[in-house]
Design an enzyme around this catalytic site. Structure first.
Site, PDB file in Angstrom:
ATOM      1  N   ARG A  50      44.258  34.635  42.843  1.00  0.00           N
ATOM      2  CA  ARG A  50      42.645  34.389  43.155  1.00  0.00           C
ATOM      3  C   ARG A  50      42.054  35.450  43.558  1.00  0.00           C
ATOM      4  O   ARG A  50      40.794  35.374  43.877  1.00  0.00           O
ATOM      5  CB  ARG A  50      42.730  33.487  44.460  1.00  0.00           C
ATOM      6  CG  ARG A  50      43.256  32.079  44.132  1.00  0.00           C
ATOM      7  CD  ARG A  50      42.956  31.049  45.381  1.00  0.00           C
ATOM      8  NE  ARG A  50      43.556  31.382  46.837  1.00  0.00           N
ATOM      9  CZ  ARG A  50      43.171  30.773  47.713  1.00  0.00           C
ATOM     10  NH1 ARG A  50      42.741  29.469  47.596  1.00  0.00           N
ATOM     11  NH2 ARG A  50      43.752  30.771  48.968  1.00  0.00           N
ATOM     12  N   ASP A  51      42.649  36.806  43.287  1.00  0.00           N
ATOM     13  CA  ASP A  51      41.744  37.724  43.527  1.00  0.00           C
ATOM     14  C   ASP A  51      42.150  39.145  42.468  1.00  0.00           C
ATOM     15  O   ASP A  51      42.405  40.402  43.045  1.00  0.00           O
ATOM     16  CB  ASP A  51      41.993  38.364  45.040  1.00  0.00           C
ATOM     17  CG  ASP A  51      40.890  39.460  45.419  1.00  0.00           C
ATOM     18  OD1 ASP A  51      39.671  39.612  44.636  1.00  0.00           O
ATOM     19  OD2 ASP A  51      41.039  40.172  46.212  1.00  0.00           O
ATOM     20  N   LEU A  52      42.227  38.647  41.319  1.00  0.00           N
ATOM     21  CA  LEU A  52      42.553  39.544  40.341  1.00  0.00           C
ATOM     22  C   LEU A  52      41.316  40.520  40.008  1.00  0.00           C
ATOM     23  O   LEU A  52      40.212  39.990  39.629  1.00  0.00           O
ATOM     24  CB  LEU A  52      42.938  38.884  38.873  1.00  0.00           C
ATOM     25  CG  LEU A  52      44.305  38.475  39.083  1.00  0.00           C
ATOM     26  CD1 LEU A  52      44.726  37.574  38.069  1.00  0.00           C
ATOM     27  CD2 LEU A  52      45.578  39.307  39.476  1.00  0.00           C
ATOM     28  N   ASN A  56      43.097  45.741  41.973  1.00  0.00           N
ATOM     29  CA  ASN A  56      44.240  45.325  42.167  1.00  0.00           C
ATOM     30  C   ASN A  56      45.263  45.329  41.160  1.00  0.00           C
ATOM     31  O   ASN A  56      46.359  45.003  41.321  1.00  0.00           O
ATOM     32  CB  ASN A  56      44.205  43.695  42.847  1.00  0.00           C
ATOM     33  CG  ASN A  56      43.507  43.705  44.072  1.00  0.00           C
ATOM     34  OD1 ASN A  56      43.350  44.428  44.884  1.00  0.00           O
ATOM     35  ND2 ASN A  56      43.101  42.504  44.222  1.00  0.00           N
TER      36      ASN A  56
END
Length: 297
Positions: A50-52, A56
């Site tokens: 959910r936070d690619l 990251n």
């Protein structure tokens, strides 16, 4: 308690991209294929990142000197019910808007692996063109672009891109999840023809991970979480224990309270006390009174 984390030397993909502006096709595709490896493992466990985003994805060197991608920061991941009893999102929208799938903006708790496929598509678009397709001056404009705007063709920014690769990007960025690739395996297979010499190896590894996770999913969750050999029934309370009470001196309770290290310390203290009592009694010599009795729990 403590955690052991892998020590990584290198930089994140965002910093790498700032210097490079845009990457060769083969290198960009290989980076995304390596990210697919990690995500295949996570998705197989029911975890959606959910936070690619490039920040990251961390680049370090493998033992052969090749650049290796590590997927970091699972802090806002969607966890399966077997791993958590509460929804980590708490009803809020979490992630980085420029890389978030439309359905994630609407309901973060309802996303699945296809939300990560969208994010990988945005990352690959940026690696190939040097521009994020949803970069806007304000948050409202970013959200509007993601949910309603038109995605510019990657070939308009880089005409030399293969038409097949542009089609892969277009499918990743379909607003309806059902029209995207259904898994990172399907995405990796579509990207393989455009990667470097190791691309097929990455795809084979993704397939193996998916098969292994599928075989594990057929095992009941309880059996996966606790090995049968480690399950022990709680011993019955002592006969003289009142209902609803526990014996603090009982072995299992004491072990649970103080842990193995403290048990060793307690045993050492008891041994020293016993030795001191015996030494004191011997120094006094024969006496009419009986030797003191040491009561140990």
């Amino acid at each position: 308690p403590y955690m052991v984390l892998e020590h990584l030397e290198g930089e994140d993909l965002a910093a790498f991209l700032t210097r490079a502006q845009r990457l060769p096709v083969g290198l960009a595709v290989d980076f995304v294929l390596q990210a697919c490896l990690a995500l295949a493992e996570a998705h197989g466990l029911g975890i959606v990142h959910r936070d690619l985003k490039p920040a990251n994805l961390f680049l370090c060197r493998a033992t052969d000197g090749a650049l290796q991608v590590k997927v970091l920061d699972f802090g806002v991941s969607k966890m399966p019910a077997v791993l958590t009893t509460t929804d980590l999102t708490l009803g809020s929208v979490l992630g980085t808007p420029q890389y978030m799938a439309p359905e994630q903006m609407q309901a973060s708790r309802d996303v699945d692996a296809r939300a990560d496929v969208w994010s990988l598509g945005v990352i690959l678009y940026e690696l190939l063109t040097g521009a994020c397709p949803f970069e806007r001056p304000s948050l409202v404009q970013v959200c509007t672009a993601v949910t309603q705007g038109t995605v510019p063709s990657a070939r308009a920014l880089r005409p030399s891109l293969p038409a097949g690769l542009a089609a892969v990007l277009e499918r990743c960025l379909q607003r309806q999840p059902r029209r995207r690739y259904g898994s990172v395996r399907a995405l990796a297979e579509a990207l393989a023809p455009f990667g470097g010499p190791r691309a097929e190896g990455y795809v084979a590894a993704v397939r193996n991970i998916e098969r292994r996770c599928a075989s594990l999913s057929s095992v009941p969750a309880a059996a996966r979480s606790v090995p049968p050999s480690s399950r022990r029934a709680s011993p019955p309370p002592p006969d003289d224990a009142a209902p609803g009470t526990v014996s603090w001196a009982s072995g299992p309770v004491l072990r649970a309270l103080v842990g193995p290290g403290a048990m060793v310390l307690v045993g050492a203290c008891v041994g020293m006390a016993l030795a001191l009592a015996v030494t004191t009694w011997a120094a006094r010599g024969p006496a009419a009174t009986p030797a003191p009795t040491l009561h140990c729990p």
